[in-house]
Design an enzyme around this catalytic site. Sequence first.
Site, PDB file in Angstrom:
ATOM      1  N   GLU A  45       0.839  -1.196   0.000  1.00  0.00           N
ATOM      2  CA  GLU A  45       0.000   0.000   0.000  1.00  0.00           C
ATOM      3  C   GLU A  45       0.879   1.254   0.000  1.00  0.00           C
ATOM      4  O   GLU A  45       1.872   1.325   0.721  1.00  0.00           O
ATOM      5  CB  GLU A  45      -0.905   0.006   1.234  1.00  0.00           C
ATOM      6  N   LYS A 127      -8.849   3.171  -2.666  1.00  0.00           N
ATOM      7  CA  LYS A 127      -9.370   2.702  -1.386  1.00  0.00           C
ATOM      8  C   LYS A 127     -10.692   3.400  -1.102  1.00  0.00           C
ATOM      9  O   LYS A 127     -10.787   4.631  -1.162  1.00  0.00           O
ATOM     10  CB  LYS A 127      -8.348   3.003  -0.286  1.00  0.00           C
ATOM     11  N   CYS A 161      -5.095  -2.745   2.825  1.00  0.00           N
ATOM     12  CA  CYS A 161      -5.061  -2.621   4.276  1.00  0.00           C
ATOM     13  C   CYS A 161      -6.390  -3.030   4.917  1.00  0.00           C
ATOM     14  O   CYS A 161      -6.870  -4.131   4.719  1.00  0.00           O
ATOM     15  CB  CYS A 161      -4.648  -1.192   4.631  1.00  0.00           C
TER      16      CYS A 161
END
Length: 336
Positions: A45, A127, A161
């Site tokens: 990430e 995200k 994540c």
Amino acid sequence: MKEPLKVACVQAAPVFLDLDATVDKTITLMEQAAAAGAGLIAFPETWIPGYPWFLWLDAPAWNMPLVQRYHQQSLVLDSVQARRISDAARHLGLYVVLGYSERNKASLYIGQWIIDDHGETVGVRRKLKATHVERTMFGEGDGASLRTFETPVGVLGALCCWEHLQPLSKYAMYAQNEQIHVAAWPSFSLYRNATSALGPEVNTAASRVYAAEGQCFVLAPCAIVSPEMIEMLCDSDAKRSLLQAGGGHARIFGPDGSDLATPLGEHEEGLLYATLDPAALTLAKVAADPAGHYSRPDVTRLMFNPNPTPCVVDLPDLPISSESIELLRPDIALEV
């Protein structure tokens, strides 16, 4: 997925807040993966330009100089740096799933960029919801970021994540017959003595569970916090207790949740390799397919909006008349 595929999973530290140097390191790792016979490589990430650990260490006002620098060093997709990466993918014949901070106009997004072995963009995602203090700097994705991509090497998907702690988002991915999933993590170096929720045990388990729940291969690349990053960000003992060097816990899991590669030490840079056998997908799906034969849609179902939601939608050109106004605003009627 028809043929076995050798994959590479990154565990390394970026050149923190240095876009060009991290692009150099990205290409070096791609070259290493290709030389080892890998057909796909996965990065952590916000690999470019590194995860913004400073957001967790002090007040927003203290962070402003670093926030400005982070903006400047984030990756623009239509840029020389991005073209260097896609050109390298084409030259090496390598699929790439790259975690990066996307700079789009004046906003940042936690992004993942999927590139094929011809250097073409397969997909770009963001995200959906930045986590906790990340929301002071990053924007959000939309339903278009919860999708898989059919490619010659398999059906690819990716999340970042703590998206792996979102049951509904995960189910939306499972339902698209995802075969190879990239679970990108930043490093497990933060608040080690304060909470297990940010540590390797919980989050590595989330990646493993994703593999078993979705019956897919999971590549979980993970960055490392370098001593240089500690020196830059931690100017007190208190901050050094909150963020520590290391934290690398990259893994590769099979669709039954098994380990497919031996983990590296948390301070060790390198690539994990595994060969993914498509037969393992069939064996796992026979036992439990949560969006197929093992589902109960008469009891529980997911409502999912996969459409992009831009801030501005251009209306079609229409003649200015009472009829056109009524078409656009049915609650308004004008007399002529």
